[in-house]
Design a protein around this motif. Structure first.
Motif, PDB file in Angstrom:
ATOM      1  N   ASP A 248     -14.036   3.241  -0.511  1.00 32.26           N
ATOM      2  CA  ASP A 248     -15.053   4.038  -0.736  1.00 32.26           C
ATOM      3  C   ASP A 248     -14.540   5.440  -1.474  1.00 32.26           C
ATOM      4  O   ASP A 248     -13.419   5.526  -1.840  1.00 32.26           O
ATOM      5  CB  ASP A 248     -15.978   4.522   0.588  1.00 32.26           C
ATOM      6  CG  ASP A 248     -15.038   5.500   1.442  1.00 32.26           C
ATOM      7  OD1 ASP A 248     -14.195   6.161   1.021  1.00 32.26           O
ATOM      8  OD2 ASP A 248     -14.937   5.261   2.674  1.00 32.26           O
ATOM      9  N   PHE A 249     -15.387   6.157  -1.978  1.00 24.83           N
ATOM     10  CA  PHE A 249     -15.089   7.326  -2.894  1.00 24.83           C
ATOM     11  C   PHE A 249     -14.052   8.210  -2.338  1.00 24.83           C
ATOM     12  O   PHE A 249     -13.363   8.742  -3.212  1.00 24.83           O
ATOM     13  CB  PHE A 249     -16.175   7.927  -3.340  1.00 24.83           C
ATOM     14  CG  PHE A 249     -17.024   7.095  -4.364  1.00 24.83           C
ATOM     15  CD1 PHE A 249     -16.636   7.034  -5.521  1.00 24.83           C
ATOM     16  CD2 PHE A 249     -18.233   6.600  -3.775  1.00 24.83           C
ATOM     17  CE1 PHE A 249     -17.474   6.206  -6.528  1.00 24.83           C
ATOM     18  CE2 PHE A 249     -19.038   5.754  -4.731  1.00 24.83           C
ATOM     19  CZ  PHE A 249     -18.549   5.549  -6.006  1.00 24.83           C
ATOM     20  N   GLY A 250     -14.076   8.341  -1.062  1.00 26.27           N
ATOM     21  CA  GLY A 250     -12.886   9.042  -0.660  1.00 26.27           C
ATOM     22  C   GLY A 250     -11.448   8.607  -0.627  1.00 26.27           C
ATOM     23  O   GLY A 250     -10.456   9.128  -0.718  1.00 26.27           O
ATOM     24  N   GLU A 251     -11.354   7.283  -0.930  1.00 22.11           N
ATOM     25  CA  GLU A 251     -10.185   6.380  -1.302  1.00 22.11           C
ATOM     26  C   GLU A 251      -9.919   6.479  -2.925  1.00 22.11           C
ATOM     27  O   GLU A 251      -8.879   6.117  -3.185  1.00 22.11           O
ATOM     28  CB  GLU A 251     -10.116   5.045  -0.816  1.00 22.11           C
ATOM     29  CG  GLU A 251     -10.205   5.245   0.701  1.00 22.11           C
ATOM     30  CD  GLU A 251     -10.156   3.648   1.484  1.00 22.11           C
ATOM     31  OE1 GLU A 251      -9.480   2.831   0.675  1.00 22.11           O
ATOM     32  OE2 GLU A 251     -11.035   3.304   2.285  1.00 22.11           O
ATOM     33  N   GLY A 252     -10.649   7.230  -3.582  1.00 23.84           N
ATOM     34  CA  GLY A 252     -10.578   7.194  -5.110  1.00 23.84           C
ATOM     35  C   GLY A 252      -9.116   7.752  -5.407  1.00 23.84           C
ATOM     36  O   GLY A 252      -8.800   8.849  -4.985  1.00 23.84           O
ATOM     37  N   GLY A 253      -8.565   7.039  -6.263  1.00 22.94           N
ATOM     38  CA  GLY A 253      -7.310   7.551  -6.938  1.00 22.94           C
ATOM     39  C   GLY A 253      -5.975   7.129  -5.984  1.00 22.94           C
ATOM     40  O   GLY A 253      -4.828   7.344  -6.343  1.00 22.94           O
ATOM     41  N   GLU A 254      -6.279   6.448  -4.784  1.00 19.35           N
ATOM     42  CA  GLU A 254      -5.116   5.927  -3.990  1.00 19.35           C
ATOM     43  C   GLU A 254      -4.701   4.614  -4.537  1.00 19.35           C
ATOM     44  O   GLU A 254      -5.458   3.694  -4.768  1.00 19.35           O
ATOM     45  CB  GLU A 254      -5.561   5.662  -2.569  1.00 19.35           C
ATOM     46  CG  GLU A 254      -5.827   6.944  -1.824  1.00 19.35           C
ATOM     47  CD  GLU A 254      -6.304   6.663  -0.167  1.00 19.35           C
ATOM     48  OE1 GLU A 254      -6.340   7.599   0.501  1.00 19.35           O
ATOM     49  OE2 GLU A 254      -6.327   5.489   0.115  1.00 19.35           O
ATOM     50  N   LYS A 255      -3.395   4.328  -4.593  1.00 20.48           N
ATOM     51  CA  LYS A 255      -2.825   3.274  -4.992  1.00 20.48           C
ATOM     52  C   LYS A 255      -2.534   2.353  -3.783  1.00 20.48           C
ATOM     53  O   LYS A 255      -2.108   2.817  -2.623  1.00 20.48           O
ATOM     54  CB  LYS A 255      -1.326   3.425  -5.507  1.00 20.48           C
ATOM     55  CG  LYS A 255      -1.391   4.374  -6.818  1.00 20.48           C
ATOM     56  CD  LYS A 255      -2.183   3.880  -7.960  1.00 20.48           C
ATOM     57  CE  LYS A 255      -2.118   4.816  -9.238  1.00 20.48           C
ATOM     58  NZ  LYS A 255      -2.922   4.313 -10.345  1.00 20.48           N
ATOM     59  N   LYS A 256      -3.010   1.164  -3.857  1.00 14.70           N
ATOM     60  CA  LYS A 256      -3.016   0.235  -2.894  1.00 14.70           C
ATOM     61  C   LYS A 256      -1.993  -0.775  -2.797  1.00 14.70           C
ATOM     62  O   LYS A 256      -1.233  -0.921  -3.717  1.00 14.70           O
ATOM     63  CB  LYS A 256      -4.397  -0.745  -2.717  1.00 14.70           C
ATOM     64  CG  LYS A 256      -5.697   0.345  -2.811  1.00 14.70           C
ATOM     65  CD  LYS A 256      -5.622   1.161  -1.230  1.00 14.70           C
ATOM     66  CE  LYS A 256      -6.687   1.937  -0.970  1.00 14.70           C
ATOM     67  NZ  LYS A 256      -6.611   2.838   0.122  1.00 14.70           N
ATOM     68  N   GLN A 257      -1.562  -1.079  -1.582  1.00 13.94           N
ATOM     69  CA  GLN A 257      -0.246  -2.224  -1.569  1.00 13.94           C
ATOM     70  C   GLN A 257      -0.293  -2.872  -0.073  1.00 13.94           C
ATOM     71  O   GLN A 257      -1.210  -2.649   0.379  1.00 13.94           O
ATOM     72  CB  GLN A 257       1.062  -1.066  -1.497  1.00 13.94           C
ATOM     73  CG  GLN A 257       0.797  -0.205  -0.360  1.00 13.94           C
ATOM     74  CD  GLN A 257       1.981   1.202   0.122  1.00 13.94           C
ATOM     75  OE1 GLN A 257       1.972   1.760  -0.789  1.00 13.94           O
ATOM     76  NE2 GLN A 257       2.826   0.707   0.984  1.00 13.94           N
ATOM     77  N   VAL A 258       0.878  -3.745  -0.369  1.00  9.01           N
ATOM     78  CA  VAL A 258       1.049  -4.543   1.040  1.00  9.01           C
ATOM     79  C   VAL A 258       2.939  -4.129   1.027  1.00  9.01           C
ATOM     80  O   VAL A 258       3.387  -3.827   0.180  1.00  9.01           O
ATOM     81  CB  VAL A 258       0.937  -5.948   0.963  1.00  9.01           C
ATOM     82  CG1 VAL A 258      -0.637  -6.400   1.030  1.00  9.01           C
ATOM     83  CG2 VAL A 258       1.499  -6.649  -0.286  1.00  9.01           C
ATOM     84  N   ASN A 259       2.980  -4.373   2.544  1.00  6.94           N
ATOM     85  CA  ASN A 259       4.473  -4.062   2.787  1.00  6.94           C
ATOM     86  C   ASN A 259       5.222  -5.362   2.955  1.00  6.94           C
ATOM     87  O   ASN A 259       4.756  -6.271   3.604  1.00  6.94           O
ATOM     88  CB  ASN A 259       4.614  -3.106   4.078  1.00  6.94           C
ATOM     89  CG  ASN A 259       4.232  -1.693   3.639  1.00  6.94           C
ATOM     90  OD1 ASN A 259       3.881  -1.157   2.701  1.00  6.94           O
ATOM     91  ND2 ASN A 259       4.079  -1.007   4.809  1.00  6.94           N
ATOM     92  N   LEU A 260       6.459  -5.494   2.252  1.00  8.64           N
ATOM     93  CA  LEU A 260       7.312  -6.683   2.656  1.00  8.64           C
ATOM     94  C   LEU A 260       8.378  -6.085   3.401  1.00  8.64           C
ATOM     95  O   LEU A 260       9.401  -5.125   2.786  1.00  8.64           O
ATOM     96  CB  LEU A 260       7.755  -7.133   1.246  1.00  8.64           C
ATOM     97  CG  LEU A 260       8.625  -8.610   1.322  1.00  8.64           C
ATOM     98  CD1 LEU A 260       7.989  -9.397   1.862  1.00  8.64           C
ATOM     99  CD2 LEU A 260       9.269  -8.661  -0.150  1.00  8.64           C
ATOM    100  N   ILE A 261       8.754  -6.603   4.391  1.00  6.14           N
ATOM    101  CA  ILE A 261       9.639  -6.120   5.210  1.00  6.14           C
ATOM    102  C   ILE A 261      11.031  -7.093   5.289  1.00  6.14           C
ATOM    103  O   ILE A 261      10.611  -8.501   5.539  1.00  6.14           O
ATOM    104  CB  ILE A 261       9.334  -5.984   6.768  1.00  6.14           C
ATOM    105  CG1 ILE A 261       8.060  -4.870   6.991  1.00  6.14           C
ATOM    106  CG2 ILE A 261      10.379  -5.504   7.866  1.00  6.14           C
ATOM    107  CD1 ILE A 261       6.851  -5.520   6.828  1.00  6.14           C
TER     108      ILE A 261
END
Length: 392
Positions: A248-261
């Motif tokens: 949603d627009f509150g997450e605008g600009g956030e870079k999304k990811q997954v974590n590799l452990i």
């Protein structure tokens, strides 16, 4: 051992009438490809596979296609239910998911050790995971009430109840194994996204866990629930990977990811961030009434989804404004009105002392006009039901 950690798919999310499921499916295809290319030995999904307890067929198809892609790559996984998931619905397909190598823990059991899962990797190593699905704060507190004690200390009761499960799950860790914990919960110090659901977050997620309650034997704690990627604890190492697209627009600009452990039995884990490229970018622009068109034109070729907030005197009605904006930017999902700051000082716009229903009326009035009677009645009924459940 290489373990890929992801969470918060929210398949079926609808944003201002716009279905985000195709973008979420695209992101899940990307994550499955990363699991294969990064040679992951296992995948952990920390809850909120779906956005609602009764997801659409398209939402289910997107999530189950993801699991099938993992199966085709020979990568097993473990998933837990989140607060947006129907635990009963997920429980009903655990057998089917098991056929494709996905172990699902949908509901807590009387014996927490029954929620400990293990995976034997192709390299001969063992991954042991204490998998704790979302536990309703109200149900856990109510269970604590039945055991007696101070009925006013709700937050402490929640911590004590969750602490019991976490301690018992830690007892399931094994020497010579890689030991991890999964949970869908809010940790102390977690920073939420600037979500449009901030009000909901403040009202319904007032219960938190301390990092001191996490089992010391966990080499990594795979968290879900908070959409902003972040590390929340160093010892044990605990992380939220965040949602997989800007939901949603509150997450605008956030870079999304997954974590590799990367981790070995008895050794500290190392986390590598794998950025995601899927999903349309969300952007909010704020403008005064007289420069809305100029602000939109300045965006150039922005092809994401747009929210336009127009500052205007309180109570202003602007018929045709949305049509004007859509003509300039067809990718606009929302056109909201925002009262000028000086108007917010007016007594009728202050929020102190207002009931939840009155706050909702004010919120609706500021953005859309007068609240319809049927919506007011439905909101009031839901509020009263929630309060009755808390008292019961």
């Amino acid at each position: 051992m290489r373990v890929l950690h992801t969470a918060d798919f929210h398949a079926g999310r609808n944003l201002r009438g716009y279905d985000r499921t195709p973008e979420i499916h695209e992101a899940l295809i990307e994550i499955a490809a990363l699991a294969r290319s990064e040679k992951a030995d296992a995948v952990l999904v920390s809850g909120d596979l779906f956005d609602t307890g009764n997801p659409s067929a398209d939402a289910e198809a997107a999530v189950f296609d993801f699991f099938l892609r993992l199966r085709d790559a020979g990568i097993p996984g473990i998933v837990i239910a989140g607060n947006h998931d129907s635990s009963a619905r997920l429980e009903s397909v655990t057998g089917l998911l098991g056929w494709v190598g996905i172990q699902a823990v949908a509901q807590p059991t009387a014996n927490p050790l029954d929620m400990v899962r293990s995976i034997e990797t192709k390299g001969g190593e063992t991954l042991t995971v204490g998998a704790l699905p979302y536990l309703s704060e109200r149900r856990l507190v109510k269970a604590a009430d039945l055991m007696g004690g101070d009925t006013g200390a709700w937050r402490q009761k929640y911590r004590e109840g969750m602490g019991f499960f976490l301690r018992r799950l830690g007892e399931g860790f094994r020497a010579g194994s890689v030991n991890m914990l999964m949970a869908h919960a809010t940790m102390d110090g977690a920073v939420p996204s600037g979500s449009e659901r901030t009000l909901q977050f403040d009202l319904t997620n007032q219960y938190t866990l301390s990092g001191l309650q996490l089992p010391a034997g966990a080499q990594y704690v795979a968290l879900g629930h908070i959409h902003k990627p972040q590390q929340i604890s160093e010892a044990p190492l605990a992380c939220y990977p965040g949602s997989i697209i800007q939901l949603d627009f509150g997450e605008g600009g956030e870079k999304k990811q997954v974590n590799l452990i990367e981790v070995e039995a008895g050794r500290p884990a190392r986390v590598h961030v794998l950025p995601l490229a899927s999903g349309r970018e969300l952007k909010t622009i704020r403008a005064d009434l007289d420069n809305v068109e100029a602000r939109i034109k300045a965006l150039g070729d922005f092809d994401g989804l747009l929210k336009v907030v127009v500052r205007a005197p309180a109570g202003t009605a602007l018929p045709g404004l949305k049509d004007r904006v859509l003509k300039l930017a067809p990718n606009t999902l929302a056109v909201d009105l925002e009262a000028n700051q000086e108007d917010l000082a007016l007594p009728e716009l202050k929020r102190e002392g207002l009931s939840l229903t009155q706050l909702y009326e004010q919120y609706y009035r500021e953005r859309r006009g007068e609240l319809p009677d049927d919506l007011r009645a439905a909101f009031k009924e839901a509020d009263e039901a929630a309060r009755a459940e808390e008292v019961a």
